[in-house]
Design a protein around this motif. Structure first.
Motif, PDB file in Angstrom:
ATOM      1  N   LYS A   1       0.831  -1.199   0.000  1.00  0.00           N
ATOM      2  CA  LYS A   1       0.000   0.000   0.000  1.00  0.00           C
ATOM      3  C   LYS A   1       0.869   1.254   0.000  1.00  0.00           C
ATOM      4  O   LYS A   1       1.878   1.327   0.699  1.00  0.00           O
ATOM      5  CB  LYS A   1      -0.910   0.006   1.227  1.00  0.00           C
ATOM      6  CG  LYS A   1      -1.860   1.193   1.289  1.00  0.00           C
ATOM      7  CD  LYS A   1      -2.749   1.106   2.530  1.00  0.00           C
ATOM      8  CE  LYS A   1      -3.683   2.309   2.621  1.00  0.00           C
ATOM      9  NZ  LYS A   1      -4.545   2.237   3.835  1.00  0.00           N
ATOM     10  N   ALA A   2       0.491   2.236  -0.805  1.00  0.00           N
ATOM     11  CA  ALA A   2       1.242   3.488  -0.865  1.00  0.00           C
ATOM     12  C   ALA A   2       1.180   4.209   0.480  1.00  0.00           C
ATOM     13  O   ALA A   2       0.147   4.207   1.151  1.00  0.00           O
ATOM     14  CB  ALA A   2       0.682   4.394  -1.967  1.00  0.00           C
ATOM     15  N   ILE A   3       2.298   4.823   0.876  1.00  0.00           N
ATOM     16  CA  ILE A   3       2.346   5.586   2.121  1.00  0.00           C
ATOM     17  C   ILE A   3       2.649   7.043   1.786  1.00  0.00           C
ATOM     18  O   ILE A   3       3.369   7.338   0.823  1.00  0.00           O
ATOM     19  CB  ILE A   3       3.407   5.032   3.089  1.00  0.00           C
ATOM     20  CG1 ILE A   3       4.794   5.035   2.433  1.00  0.00           C
ATOM     21  CG2 ILE A   3       3.032   3.635   3.544  1.00  0.00           C
ATOM     22  CD1 ILE A   3       5.911   4.640   3.379  1.00  0.00           C
ATOM     23  N   PRO A   4       2.081   7.978   2.547  1.00  0.00           N
ATOM     24  CA  PRO A   4       2.337   9.393   2.257  1.00  0.00           C
ATOM     25  C   PRO A   4       3.739   9.813   2.698  1.00  0.00           C
ATOM     26  O   PRO A   4       4.288   9.273   3.660  1.00  0.00           O
ATOM     27  CB  PRO A   4       1.272  10.114   3.091  1.00  0.00           C
ATOM     28  CG  PRO A   4       0.977   9.168   4.223  1.00  0.00           C
ATOM     29  CD  PRO A   4       1.143   7.786   3.663  1.00  0.00           C
ATOM     30  N   LEU A   5       4.295  10.761   1.978  1.00  0.00           N
ATOM     31  CA  LEU A   5       5.545  11.403   2.390  1.00  0.00           C
ATOM     32  C   LEU A   5       5.245  12.886   2.501  1.00  0.00           C
ATOM     33  O   LEU A   5       4.930  13.546   1.504  1.00  0.00           O
ATOM     34  CB  LEU A   5       6.666  11.151   1.383  1.00  0.00           C
ATOM     35  CG  LEU A   5       8.051  11.632   1.830  1.00  0.00           C
ATOM     36  CD1 LEU A   5       8.534  10.827   3.035  1.00  0.00           C
ATOM     37  CD2 LEU A   5       9.076  11.537   0.703  1.00  0.00           C
ATOM     38  N   THR A   6       5.326  13.408   3.711  1.00  0.00           N
ATOM     39  CA  THR A   6       4.940  14.785   3.977  1.00  0.00           C
ATOM     40  C   THR A   6       6.146  15.623   4.386  1.00  0.00           C
ATOM     41  O   THR A   6       7.259  15.129   4.505  1.00  0.00           O
ATOM     42  CB  THR A   6       3.861  14.826   5.075  1.00  0.00           C
ATOM     43  OG1 THR A   6       4.349  14.152   6.241  1.00  0.00           O
ATOM     44  CG2 THR A   6       2.593  14.130   4.605  1.00  0.00           C
ATOM     45  N   GLN A   7       5.892  16.894   4.601  1.00  0.00           N
ATOM     46  CA  GLN A   7       6.946  17.872   4.868  1.00  0.00           C
ATOM     47  C   GLN A   7       7.851  17.442   6.023  1.00  0.00           C
ATOM     48  O   GLN A   7       7.391  16.960   7.043  1.00  0.00           O
ATOM     49  CB  GLN A   7       6.309  19.222   5.193  1.00  0.00           C
ATOM     50  CG  GLN A   7       7.308  20.356   5.368  1.00  0.00           C
ATOM     51  CD  GLN A   7       6.618  21.684   5.588  1.00  0.00           C
ATOM     52  OE1 GLN A   7       5.454  21.744   5.944  1.00  0.00           O
ATOM     53  NE2 GLN A   7       7.329  22.770   5.374  1.00  0.00           N
ATOM     54  N   ASN A   8       9.148  17.620   5.797  1.00  0.00           N
ATOM     55  CA  ASN A   8      10.195  17.343   6.791  1.00  0.00           C
ATOM     56  C   ASN A   8      10.390  15.855   7.066  1.00  0.00           C
ATOM     57  O   ASN A   8      10.920  15.494   8.117  1.00  0.00           O
ATOM     58  CB  ASN A   8       9.942  18.088   8.108  1.00  0.00           C
ATOM     59  CG  ASN A   8       9.953  19.589   7.933  1.00  0.00           C
ATOM     60  OD1 ASN A   8      10.427  20.102   6.926  1.00  0.00           O
ATOM     61  ND2 ASN A   8       9.422  20.312   8.900  1.00  0.00           N
TER      62      ASN A   8
END
Length: 296
Positions: free
Chosen positions: A78-85
């Protein structure tokens, strides 16, 4: 995941790919064969950015999201989010794909690592267990080391001493990140205070703020807040706020046709002459000179 895809090219991007014969030379050199950078780049506001490698990459891929967000899918999970920092690592030979958010496209610093020690290095510091949140200090160091390594590799592509230096710089950077992300509960609490303060600043770039209101919002005394900022950023809170304003102004000068007066007004400075003096003090260039310097 359905999206419009942009395979190549972003305004103001940085991109360096090591020629194949140099990769071979570095993989055989005693001082670089354990760990070396084969590709490095920066994609700002990378709308429609997308990559897919069904067979994986021969390199370990490091992606640091400095702004916006995106997603990463590894080994058909499953795709996982990559967020700021946050920093993510895709191990070599792992099938993967990734892309920028359509609503808030990421800005990413990235590089590819090869070498006999790379996999063990990643595993030792838990970088293969999912995205890691970088503390403010580690984030600043990451950008600083990245910029220096990129310039060195771009200017002196064929220099073995330069590649050796870059290899050691990246090794030290990653070990520092590994240690800093495993901090104590007290360290993490300090980081939360700092991030809350900086978020408060970013939400008020068009206004002015005073130290007492910032301290009250964060829940610290003025003295404690000043100490925290000095230790973590090297600047007291209000000066750090001004630097965020000037950074935002620099982006507007580069990416918009707004007049200098309009740019100043957008960061809450009504006097364009004061703005120009402050901008030159912090950047070394006047706003008009900065706008005329070619970027990217």
């Amino acid at each position: 995941m359905d999206m419009e895809r942009k395979p190549e090219g972003f305004e103001e991007e940085k991109l360096f790919i090591l020629p194949a014969y140099m990769q071979t030379e570095l993989s055989r050199s005693e001082l670089t064969r354990d760990l070396f950078v084969s590709d490095i780049g920066f994609f700002p506001r990378a709308l429609h950015h997308y990559r897919e490698r069904p067979e994986g990459s021969p390199s370990h891929i490091f992606i640091f999201c400095s702004d916006g967000e995106g997603w990463i899918e590894q080994d058909h999970q499953k795709a996982i989010p990559l967020t700021q920092n946050h920093l993510a690592v895709i191990p070599a030979h792992t099938p993967h794909r990734y892309g920028a958010s359509a609503d808030q496209p990421w800005s990413i610093y990235w590089f590819h690592l090869q070498g006999e020690h790379a996999a063990a290095f990643i595993h030792m510091f838990g970088m293969d267990r999912g995205p890691m949140h970088l503390p403010i200090g580690a984030m600043s160091e990451f950008k600083d080391v990245f910029d220096k390594c990129y310039i060195l590799l771009s200017d002196k592509t064929y220099s073995l001493p330069i590649h050796t230096h870059v290899s050691q710089s990246i090794r030290q950077l990653l070990s520092g990140i590994g240690i800093s992300t495993g901090g104590t509960a007290k360290d993490k609490k300090r980081e939360q205070y700092l991030e809350l303060a900086i978020r408060y600043m970013n939400d008020r770039l068009e206004d002015s703020i005073k130290l007492p209101e910032l301290a009250k919002h964060i829940g610290l005394s003025k003295q404690h807040l000043i100490l925290l900022f000095n230790e973590e950023t090297g600047f007291p809170p209000i000066e750090y706020f001004l630097r965020i304003k000037i950074q935002k102004a620099a982006q507007m000068l580069s990416l918009t046709g707004l007049s200098i007066k309009e740019v100043a007004a957008n960061i809450g400075i009504s006097d364009p002459y004061y703005f120009s003096r402050l901008f030159k003090k912090m950047t070394g260039s006047s706003p008009s000179a900065y706008r005329n310097v070619p970027k990217g």
